[in-house]
Design a protein around this motif. Structure first.
Motif, PDB file in Angstrom:
ATOM      1  N   LEU A 113       0.877  -1.174   0.000  1.00  0.00           N
ATOM      2  CA  LEU A 113       0.000   0.000   0.000  1.00  0.00           C
ATOM      3  C   LEU A 113       0.910   1.217   0.000  1.00  0.00           C
ATOM      4  CD1 LEU A 113      -3.027   0.636   2.392  1.00  0.00           C
ATOM      5  CD2 LEU A 113      -1.269   2.363   2.051  1.00  0.00           C
ATOM      6  N   SER A 114       0.899   1.957  -1.104  1.00  0.00           N
ATOM      7  CA  SER A 114       1.813   3.086  -1.264  1.00  0.00           C
ATOM      8  C   SER A 114       1.044   4.405  -1.331  1.00  0.00           C
ATOM      9  CB  SER A 114       2.653   2.893  -2.529  1.00  0.00           C
ATOM     10  OG  SER A 114       1.836   2.566  -3.639  1.00  0.00           O
ATOM     11  N   TYR A 115       1.801   5.495  -1.341  1.00  0.00           N
ATOM     12  CA  TYR A 115       1.218   6.842  -1.432  1.00  0.00           C
ATOM     13  C   TYR A 115       0.118   7.066  -0.382  1.00  0.00           C
ATOM     14  CZ  TYR A 115       3.454   6.677  -6.053  1.00  0.00           C
ATOM     15  OH  TYR A 115       4.345   6.547  -7.095  1.00  0.00           O
ATOM     16  N   ASN A 116       0.361   6.567   0.837  1.00  0.00           N
ATOM     17  CA  ASN A 116      -0.611   6.730   1.930  1.00  0.00           C
ATOM     18  C   ASN A 116      -1.979   6.135   1.630  1.00  0.00           C
ATOM     19  OD1 ASN A 116       0.655   7.939   4.204  1.00  0.00           O
ATOM     20  ND2 ASN A 116       0.854   9.838   3.051  1.00  0.00           N
ATOM     21  N   GLY A 117      -2.011   5.180   0.722  1.00  0.00           N
ATOM     22  CA  GLY A 117      -3.273   4.506   0.431  1.00  0.00           C
ATOM     23  C   GLY A 117      -3.857   4.805  -0.933  1.00  0.00           C
ATOM     24  N   ALA A 118      -3.218   5.664  -1.703  1.00  0.00           N
ATOM     25  CA  ALA A 118      -3.745   5.982  -3.033  1.00  0.00           C
ATOM     26  C   ALA A 118      -3.526   4.840  -4.025  1.00  0.00           C
ATOM     27  CB  ALA A 118      -3.117   7.265  -3.578  1.00  0.00           C
ATOM     28  N   LYS A 119      -2.687   3.865  -3.647  1.00  0.00           N
ATOM     29  CA  LYS A 119      -2.441   2.732  -4.544  1.00  0.00           C
ATOM     30  C   LYS A 119      -2.140   1.479  -3.725  1.00  0.00           C
ATOM     31  CE  LYS A 119       0.187   1.735  -8.776  1.00  0.00           C
ATOM     32  NZ  LYS A 119       1.213   2.294  -9.699  1.00  0.00           N
ATOM     33  N   ILE A 120      -2.767   0.367  -4.092  1.00  0.00           N
ATOM     34  CA  ILE A 120      -2.451  -0.930  -3.487  1.00  0.00           C
ATOM     35  C   ILE A 120      -2.087  -1.893  -4.614  1.00  0.00           C
ATOM     36  CG2 ILE A 120      -3.260  -2.879  -2.129  1.00  0.00           C
ATOM     37  CD1 ILE A 120      -5.211  -1.078  -0.749  1.00  0.00           C
ATOM     38  N   THR A 121      -0.964  -2.586  -4.432  1.00  0.00           N
ATOM     39  CA  THR A 121      -0.464  -3.508  -5.447  1.00  0.00           C
ATOM     40  C   THR A 121      -0.349  -4.908  -4.869  1.00  0.00           C
ATOM     41  OG1 THR A 121       0.841  -1.691  -6.392  1.00  0.00           O
ATOM     42  CG2 THR A 121       1.385  -3.927  -7.113  1.00  0.00           C
ATOM     43  N   ASP A 122      -0.909  -5.887  -5.571  1.00  0.00           N
ATOM     44  CA  ASP A 122      -0.682  -7.298  -5.260  1.00  0.00           C
ATOM     45  C   ASP A 122       0.743  -7.606  -5.707  1.00  0.00           C
ATOM     46  OD1 ASP A 122      -0.367 -10.096  -5.570  1.00  0.00           O
ATOM     47  OD2 ASP A 122      -2.520 -10.381  -5.828  1.00  0.00           O
ATOM     48  N   TRP A 123       1.637  -7.858  -4.757  1.00  0.00           N
ATOM     49  CA  TRP A 123       3.060  -7.927  -5.100  1.00  0.00           C
ATOM     50  C   TRP A 123       3.423  -9.202  -5.859  1.00  0.00           C
ATOM     51  CZ3 TRP A 123       5.141  -3.590  -5.496  1.00  0.00           C
ATOM     52  CH2 TRP A 123       6.533  -3.443  -5.643  1.00  0.00           C
ATOM     53  N   ARG A 124       2.547 -10.196  -5.829  1.00  0.00           N
ATOM     54  CA  ARG A 124       2.818 -11.409  -6.613  1.00  0.00           C
ATOM     55  C   ARG A 124       2.515 -11.160  -8.090  1.00  0.00           C
ATOM     56  NH1 ARG A 124      -0.050 -16.428  -4.403  1.00  0.00           N
ATOM     57  NH2 ARG A 124       1.943 -16.897  -3.406  1.00  0.00           N
ATOM     58  N   SER A 125       1.336 -10.651  -8.379  1.00  0.00           N
ATOM     59  CA  SER A 125       0.921 -10.456  -9.771  1.00  0.00           C
ATOM     60  C   SER A 125       1.270  -9.070 -10.302  1.00  0.00           C
ATOM     61  CB  SER A 125      -0.591 -10.658  -9.889  1.00  0.00           C
ATOM     62  OG  SER A 125      -1.281  -9.640  -9.183  1.00  0.00           O
ATOM     63  N   LYS A 126       1.613  -8.142  -9.398  1.00  0.00           N
ATOM     64  CA  LYS A 126       1.833  -6.714  -9.704  1.00  0.00           C
ATOM     65  C   LYS A 126       0.550  -6.047 -10.199  1.00  0.00           C
ATOM     66  CE  LYS A 126       6.160  -6.787  -8.477  1.00  0.00           C
ATOM     67  NZ  LYS A 126       6.253  -8.157  -7.933  1.00  0.00           N
ATOM     68  N   GLU A 127      -0.586  -6.698  -9.971  1.00  0.00           N
ATOM     69  CA  GLU A 127      -1.880  -6.098 -10.316  1.00  0.00           C
ATOM     70  C   GLU A 127      -2.199  -4.991  -9.322  1.00  0.00           C
ATOM     71  OE1 GLU A 127      -6.637  -7.308 -10.294  1.00  0.00           O
ATOM     72  OE2 GLU A 127      -5.096  -8.821  -9.923  1.00  0.00           O
ATOM     73  N   VAL A 128      -2.703  -3.875  -9.850  1.00  0.00           N
ATOM     74  CA  VAL A 128      -3.139  -2.780  -8.989  1.00  0.00           C
ATOM     75  C   VAL A 128      -4.540  -3.111  -8.483  1.00  0.00           C
ATOM     76  CG1 VAL A 128      -3.691  -0.320  -8.868  1.00  0.00           C
ATOM     77  CG2 VAL A 128      -1.709  -1.089 -10.195  1.00  0.00           C
ATOM     78  N   VAL A 129      -4.647  -3.331  -7.184  1.00  0.00           N
ATOM     79  CA  VAL A 129      -5.910  -3.716  -6.562  1.00  0.00           C
ATOM     80  C   VAL A 129      -6.815  -2.505  -6.383  1.00  0.00           C
ATOM     81  CG1 VAL A 129      -6.951  -4.748  -4.496  1.00  0.00           C
ATOM     82  CG2 VAL A 129      -4.772  -5.615  -5.362  1.00  0.00           C
ATOM     83  N   PHE A 130      -6.203  -1.363  -6.092  1.00  0.00           N
ATOM     84  CA  PHE A 130      -6.949  -0.126  -5.826  1.00  0.00           C
ATOM     85  C   PHE A 130      -6.061   1.048  -6.194  1.00  0.00           C
ATOM     86  CE2 PHE A 130      -7.630   3.458  -2.898  1.00  0.00           C
ATOM     87  CZ  PHE A 130      -8.966   3.749  -3.139  1.00  0.00           C
ATOM     88  N   GLN A 131      -6.681   2.099  -6.765  1.00  0.00           N
ATOM     89  CA  GLN A 131      -5.897   3.281  -7.091  1.00  0.00           C
ATOM     90  C   GLN A 131      -6.787   4.515  -7.197  1.00  0.00           C
ATOM     91  OE1 GLN A 131      -2.167   4.453  -9.692  1.00  0.00           O
ATOM     92  NE2 GLN A 131      -3.633   3.357 -10.931  1.00  0.00           N
ATOM     93  N   LYS A 132      -6.280   5.623  -6.681  1.00  0.00           N
ATOM     94  CA  LYS A 132      -6.895   6.923  -6.900  1.00  0.00           C
ATOM     95  C   LYS A 132      -5.795   7.909  -7.281  1.00  0.00           C
ATOM     96  CE  LYS A 132     -11.307   7.675  -4.618  1.00  0.00           C
ATOM     97  NZ  LYS A 132     -12.045   8.564  -3.686  1.00  0.00           N
TER      98      LYS A 132
END
Length: 269
Positions: free
Chosen positions: A67-86
């Motif tokens: 979970l990066s940018y204080n929550g503006a982006k979440i990445t599944d680190w196995r698939s590198k799929e972006v789970v959530f982003q604003k």
């Protein structure tokens, strides 16, 4: 309560004063992932600034998250799929730049593996560069350059300077942006309704867990939201007093393997 996920702030929490995860803490985090426990690195850092730590903890191997940018982006680190982003509305960038200039603050954002500086590089920008192991690129025309989606901007400077800028920004953008301090010298400019708590709730819903099954650990102002919603909210001994007040439990400091202590007390037992 049977906990199934632990969300960890990085600086001042997971890493010690040398910005290192100690070997005992690292081994404990690998062990609980082997048992099916999920780890979320939850930081204000940009995603590239978290990659080295995520890889060291084998988050890709065990299907854990960043979970990066204080929550503006979440990445599944196995698939590198972006789970959530604003992302920030591009229309606000010129005004953010103007307010920074008028208030005597610095302003930065991010592009791939670079920190993009819109004002002359200051000592606080160098801290951000050093923490994340990212180069700084100064650009002459920040609003024109930042013509691509970005998760956040960061204003830098003395706290008294940033407090005045914060007041102006909140009057102008209170219904459009989330604006708060992560450090006295870092003023975070985020999309509205984005913080670590809201993003973690989205992730939990996606993977079928509840907040009661989550432990959240942190030390800073931007950790309070996730500490308050967690089944177990943990503040570090070195945390700000307001963070300790919000927590269910206060662990040892980041220089005394405070996260290892939490794992041993609440997960391994």
């Amino acid at each position: 309560m049977s906990y199934k996920l632990i969300a960890l702030d990085i600086d001042g929490t997971l890493t010690n004063s040398q910005k290192i995860i100690t070997q005992p803490t690292k081994e404990a985090l690998l062990d609980i992932q082997k048992q099916g426990f999920k780890v979320v690195l939850a930081s204000g850092r940009p995603t590239p600034g978290m990659a080295g730590l995520a890889d060291d903890l084998c988050l890709d191997q065990y299907g854990s998250y960043v979970l990066s940018y204080n929550g503006a982006k979440i990445t599944d680190w196995r698939s590198k799929e972006v789970v959530f982003q604003k992302t920030l509305p591009l229309s606000v960038i010129p005004d953010l730049y103007k307010y920074a200039l008028e208030g005597g603050a610095g302003i930065i954002s991010y592009e791939n593996d670079n920190v993009v500086a819109g004002t002359p590089i200051d000592d606080y920008m160098m801290i951000e560069s050093r923490i994340n192991k990212l180069d700084i690129k100064y650009v002459e025309n920040f609003p024109e350059y930042m013509n691509f989606p970005t998760n956040k901007c960061l204003m830098t400077g003395e706290h008294t300077v940033l407090r005045k800028v914060e007041e102006r920004l909140k009057k102008k953008f209170k219904s459009l942006l989330s604006i708060y301090f992560s450090e006295p010298y870092f003023l975070e400019i985020m999309p509205q309704n984005v913080d670590k708590a809201q993003s973690l709730l989205t992730l939990l819903n996606t993977i079928g867990l509840t907040s009661e099954e989550m432990i959240c650990c942190g030390d800073g102002f931007n950790d309070i939201s996730m500490i308050e919603i967690a089944g177990l909210g943990v503040a570090m001994e070195n945390a700000q007093e307001v963070v300790k007040t919000a927590a269910d439990y206060i662990t040892r400091s980041n220089d005394e393997d405070g996260i290892l202590h939490v794992i041993q007390k609440f997960i391994m037992e």
